[in-house]
Write an enzyme that holds these catalytic residues in place. Sequence first.
Site, mmCIF file in Angstrom:
data_model
loop_
_atom_site.group_PDB
_atom_site.id
_atom_site.type_symbol
_atom_site.label_atom_id
_atom_site.label_comp_id
_atom_site.label_asym_id
_atom_site.label_seq_id
_atom_site.Cartn_x
_atom_site.Cartn_y
_atom_site.Cartn_z
ATOM 1 N N CYS A 59 1.021 -0.991 0.122
ATOM 2 C CA CYS A 59 -0.194 0.248 -0.139
ATOM 3 C C CYS A 59 0.943 1.121 -0.129
ATOM 4 O O CYS A 59 1.677 1.444 0.820
ATOM 5 C CB CYS A 59 -0.855 0.013 1.073
ATOM 6 S SG CYS A 59 -1.851 1.574 1.470
ATOM 7 N N GLY A 90 -2.355 10.521 1.115
ATOM 8 C CA GLY A 90 -2.428 11.236 -0.033
ATOM 9 C C GLY A 90 -3.584 10.875 -0.977
ATOM 10 O O GLY A 90 -4.201 9.861 -0.850
ATOM 11 N N LEU A 132 -16.541 6.114 -0.365
ATOM 12 C CA LEU A 132 -17.864 6.452 -0.641
ATOM 13 C C LEU A 132 -17.943 7.026 0.736
ATOM 14 O O LEU A 132 -18.667 8.182 1.027
ATOM 15 C CB LEU A 132 -18.782 5.636 -1.056
ATOM 16 C CG LEU A 132 -20.278 6.202 -1.633
ATOM 17 C CD1 LEU A 132 -20.185 7.079 -2.450
ATOM 18 C CD2 LEU A 132 -21.119 4.745 -2.014
ATOM 19 N N CYS A 157 -9.653 10.775 8.916
ATOM 20 C CA CYS A 157 -8.373 10.440 8.448
ATOM 21 C C CYS A 157 -7.215 11.144 9.180
ATOM 22 O O CYS A 157 -7.233 12.515 9.058
ATOM 23 C CB CYS A 157 -8.365 10.519 6.997
ATOM 24 S SG CYS A 157 -6.889 10.083 6.082
#
Length: 343
Positions: free
Chosen positions: A103, A157, A213, A117
Amino acid sequence: MTDIKSMTQEELQRLLKDLGQPAFRARQVFRWLHRGVRSFDEMTDLSKALREKLGESCFITSPQVERRQESALDGTIKYLWRLMDGNCIETVLMRYHHGNTVCVSSQVGCRMGCAFCASTLGGKVRDLRPSEILDQVLFTQLDAGAPISNIVLMGIGEPLDNWDNVMRFLTLVNHPDGLNIGMRHISLSTCGLVNQIDKLADLGLQLTLSVSLHAPDDETRSRLMPVNRSVGVARLMESCRRYFQRTGRRISYEYAMIDGVNDTPEQADLLASLLKGMPGHVNLIPLNHVEESPLKPSRHVQEFQKRLERQGITVTVRRRLGSDIDASCGQLRRKAMGAPGGQ
Ligand code: SAH
């Protein structure tokens, strides 16, 4: 100075031609770079004169391991890399049955401002170069001794907010003389930048697109994700439909389950109606708690999942890997760099 690892093989050919070199040198240099050499001196089949010449006009990006945490439970490794300018980014290696997946981060920080986040708390510092995104794959593979078969652009990011560099990274990592990782083994996750999703659809790449979403209604989504305030859910779904029509690739919808915010039965029903007739699947993510945030993980993941499934939606619940390390994104960097600025 030129960032030589961000160059395509064709660009290298031009550079080397200007130095009076034959065309095959470009391939040689490209291969060395994509094997993770840290200096021109390691390119032992080039003359010393040429190595010196390259060193005069070009540099090779070379991240250092700042911190490395390995999960005792599942072998997940989380890296904090220090880049050449001192900034830090995170990369996670996950071991699945279908292969090792990394990742990768696409920016230092993020400017999208999602409420749940950790990566966005200090804002965006800068975009990553193509070489710096590639390095995360290269040096994770070298350090862990684990061949990488899959890549997810789901680290720190917003990849579609760094369009040129991310597209170039895809070209590089896909190259047969480099890591040669096929598009079908790469996923790109976005908070939903519709113009860029449309552009991506037109390219017709065989990437997997993940759309974060997190809510089916504009009120909740705008509260969680500022990007939704200018472009609502309906317009986002239009781009998703178009993406599928153009590429034939099913979209994966990420949905972080947050207690009392997006986990009601009504929201499950609304989500199901939104996705009716749209090939794709929902990935429910138990919220990772972020210290600075009042949001809590939902207690209704299973009910939500069942309710969606009853309405014909394909649902997976993300397995938590590396739960004994700081595997939720952005948190390691913040701790290491000293919150609150992250810098
Ligand atoms: N900017 C891109 C990719 C980075 S985030 C995007 O928005 O998709 C990768 C995924 O992790 C996204 O789905 C994001 O919404 C999710 N995420 C971020 N913080 C989280 C948290 N605290 N708990 C669970 N998922 C989170």
